[in-house]
Enzyme design. Structure first.
Site, short mmCIF file in Angstrom:
data_model
loop_
_atom_site.label_atom_id
_atom_site.label_comp_id
_atom_site.label_asym_id
_atom_site.label_seq_id
_atom_site.Cartn_x
_atom_site.Cartn_y
_atom_site.Cartn_z
N HIS A 1 -40.41 31.69 37.59
CA HIS A 1 -39.95 31.48 36.20
C HIS A 1 -40.12 32.79 35.44
O HIS A 1 -41.17 33.07 34.88
CB HIS A 1 -40.77 30.34 35.57
CG HIS A 1 -40.31 29.93 34.21
ND1 HIS A 1 -40.50 28.67 33.71
CD2 HIS A 1 -39.68 30.62 33.22
CE1 HIS A 1 -40.00 28.59 32.49
NE2 HIS A 1 -39.50 29.77 32.17
N HIS B 1 -35.25 24.06 31.91
CA HIS B 1 -36.43 24.01 31.04
C HIS B 1 -36.46 22.61 30.43
O HIS B 1 -35.46 22.15 29.88
CB HIS B 1 -36.31 25.03 29.91
CG HIS B 1 -36.55 26.45 30.32
ND1 HIS B 1 -35.90 27.07 31.36
CD2 HIS B 1 -37.40 27.39 29.80
CE1 HIS B 1 -36.32 28.32 31.46
NE2 HIS B 1 -37.24 28.55 30.53
N HIS C 1 -37.62 35.35 32.97
CA HIS C 1 -36.34 35.72 32.35
C HIS C 1 -36.28 37.25 32.36
O HIS C 1 -37.13 37.89 31.74
CB HIS C 1 -36.28 35.22 30.91
CG HIS C 1 -36.43 33.72 30.81
ND1 HIS C 1 -35.36 32.87 30.73
CD2 HIS C 1 -37.54 32.94 30.80
CE1 HIS C 1 -35.80 31.62 30.66
NE2 HIS C 1 -37.12 31.63 30.71
N ASP D 1 -42.73 33.91 32.66
CA ASP D 1 -41.72 33.57 31.64
C ASP D 1 -41.08 34.83 31.03
O ASP D 1 -40.02 35.26 31.49
CB ASP D 1 -42.33 32.66 30.56
CG ASP D 1 -41.30 31.77 29.86
OD1 ASP D 1 -40.12 31.81 30.25
OD2 ASP D 1 -41.68 31.04 28.93
N ASP D 2 -41.70 35.39 29.99
CA ASP D 2 -41.16 36.59 29.30
C ASP D 2 -42.31 37.58 29.13
O ASP D 2 -42.86 37.72 28.03
CB ASP D 2 -40.59 36.19 27.94
CG ASP D 2 -39.48 35.16 28.07
OD1 ASP D 2 -38.35 35.54 28.41
OD2 ASP D 2 -39.76 33.95 27.88
N GLU E 1 -41.09 21.62 27.41
CA GLU E 1 -41.84 22.77 26.88
C GLU E 1 -42.20 22.41 25.43
O GLU E 1 -43.37 22.26 25.10
CB GLU E 1 -40.98 24.04 26.94
CG GLU E 1 -41.68 25.30 26.42
CD GLU E 1 -40.76 26.54 26.38
OE1 GLU E 1 -39.52 26.37 26.45
OE2 GLU E 1 -41.31 27.66 26.28
N1 ADE Z 1 -35.57 31.82 27.12
C1 ADE Z 1 -36.46 32.76 27.44
N2 ADE Z 1 -37.70 32.24 27.49
C2 ADE Z 1 -37.59 30.93 27.20
C3 ADE Z 1 -38.50 29.86 27.09
N3 ADE Z 1 -39.81 30.01 27.30
N4 ADE Z 1 -38.02 28.65 26.76
C4 ADE Z 1 -36.73 28.47 26.54
N5 ADE Z 1 -35.82 29.44 26.62
C5 ADE Z 1 -36.25 30.67 26.96
ZN ZN Z 2 -38.54 30.20 30.39
#
Ligand code: ADE
Ligand code: ZN
Length: 353
Positions: free
Chosen positions: A15, A195, A17, A276-277, A198
């Site tokens: 996971h 997703h 991005h 994630d990011d 969350e």
């Molecule tokens: N796009 C990038 N990170 C995300 C996240 N945690 N949840 C939803 N969309 C995303």
């Molecule tokens: Zn994500």
């Protein structure tokens, strides 16, 4: 858990991005290279802006950040920078999301994005021995018609794109909004992820399972509010790609000590740890493993389970999974005998490309 054990562990990321791995330094370099104005004067100022109270706060800055990505080489540099980082963290396989609509709606061609990312993934495999799969995500705040158009653009790239996903603003945009496009994607042979849970309610996780037929759920935290749903996820062995630092930064959890990862494992859910990011949330794989492991007191056995879950949940074929299970098993045996396993078992990069 000692940091050395986590650092040496051969890890699998499911996971990530790629646009969320855009570090402020690269953002500035690309802004200069492409003559794009950004609303920040310094790297420090950018980092200061990374204070979010919810998902939407983050997404506003994330979409703004990706404006600096214009040319194929920008996508290559972004992806290669991520791979260089995680090679140093002993990541051995990674499955990467990209958001084509975040680029095509600014006039960047679909092929520019895919070609830049995949060229880096191919070079990264030669250089670092990291295998990968690419996942195209639909932006759920946009229409299903837009997603269908994007799926059509992806069809000539089936050899490069392995799966399709669903991300962006969750609340008010349930998976059922995208029933047609995921049915078509499945028919075309793509694996499916989304997703769900969350910020959105357990109903969205049910929809991810029953309406769009996901192979994995991204995040899935709020599944724990529904016992029946937990039973279903356990019975069908549906993996959850959990992202601890993201959860903390986006206030999905208030305190890492309250993170549900251990509970998920105890319930028999196939939970995994991911970043994630990472450029926005304070860390890549090792930082996520360390943060959640320190806060919850996870054991070596827990981290072995998490890594096994990731290997089994990956889109690698059986042979690929077995090779990684063997690598993990060798590492665990070494860790049992060796007080400082991370040095001995460090992932050896392949030949330099
Ligand atoms: N796009 C990038 N990170 C995300 C996240 N945690 N949840 C939803 N969309 C995303
Ligand atoms: Zn994500």
């Amino acid at each position: 858990m000692e940091d050395a054990f986590i650092e040496g562990l051969p890890k699998v990321e499911l996971h990530l991005h790629i646009e969320g791995s855009l570090e402020p330094e690269l953002m500035f370099a690309l802004a200069q290279r492409n003559k794009i104005k950004i609303p920040f004067k310094s790297v420090e100022e950018v980092r200061k802006a990374y204070n979010f109270s919810n998902l939407q706060d983050f997404l506003d800055i994330y979409y703004q950040g990706m404006n600096v990505l214009q040319k194929e080489q920008d996508y290559y540099d972004l992806t290669m920078a991520y791979l260089e980082r995680v090679a140093r963290q002993n990541v051995v396989h990674t499955e990467i999301f990209f958001d084509p609509q975040g680029h095509t709606e600014r006039g960047v061609k679909f092929e520019t994005v895919v070609n830049g990312i995949t060229r880096a993934l191919e070079d990264g495999e030669k250089k670092f021995g990291i295998s990968s799969k690419l996942i195209m995500s639909f932006l759920r705040h946009l229409s299903e018609a837009d997603a269908l158009k994007t799926l059509d653009e992806a069809l000539p790239y089936k050899d490069k794109i392995f799966a399709v996903g669903l991300d962006s603003s969750e609340k008010g945009h349930p998976p059922s909004k995208f029933t047609k496009v995921f049915a078509k994607a499945k028919k075309e042979g793509f694996k499916i992820v989304a997703h769900a849970g969350e910020e959105g309610p357990p109903e969205y996780v049910w929809e991810a399972l029953d309406t769009i037929n996901v192979n994995r759920v991204d995040h899935g935290n709020r599944s724990l509010e529904d016992d029946k749903l937990v039973k279903r996820l356990v019975k069908d062995e549906i993996p959850l790609t959990v992202c601890p630092l993201s959860n903390l930064k986006l206030c999905v959890v208030k305190d890492m000590k309250k993170h549900p990862l251990k509970k998920m494992l105890d319930l028999g859910l196939k939970a995994t740890i991911n970043s994630d990011d990472p450029a926005y949330f304070g860390g890549y794989m090792n930082e996520n493993f360390k943060a959640v492991s320190d806060a919850l007191g996870l054991s070596k056995k827990d981290l072995e389970t998490v890594t096994k879950n990731s290997i089994e949940a990956s889109f690698l074929d059986r042979k690929g999974k077995d090779a990684l299970l063997k690598k993990l098993d060798d590492y665990m045996k070494k860790a049992a005998n060796d007080p400082a396993p991370s040095q001995a078992a460090k992932h050896k990069p392949g030949k330099k490309a």
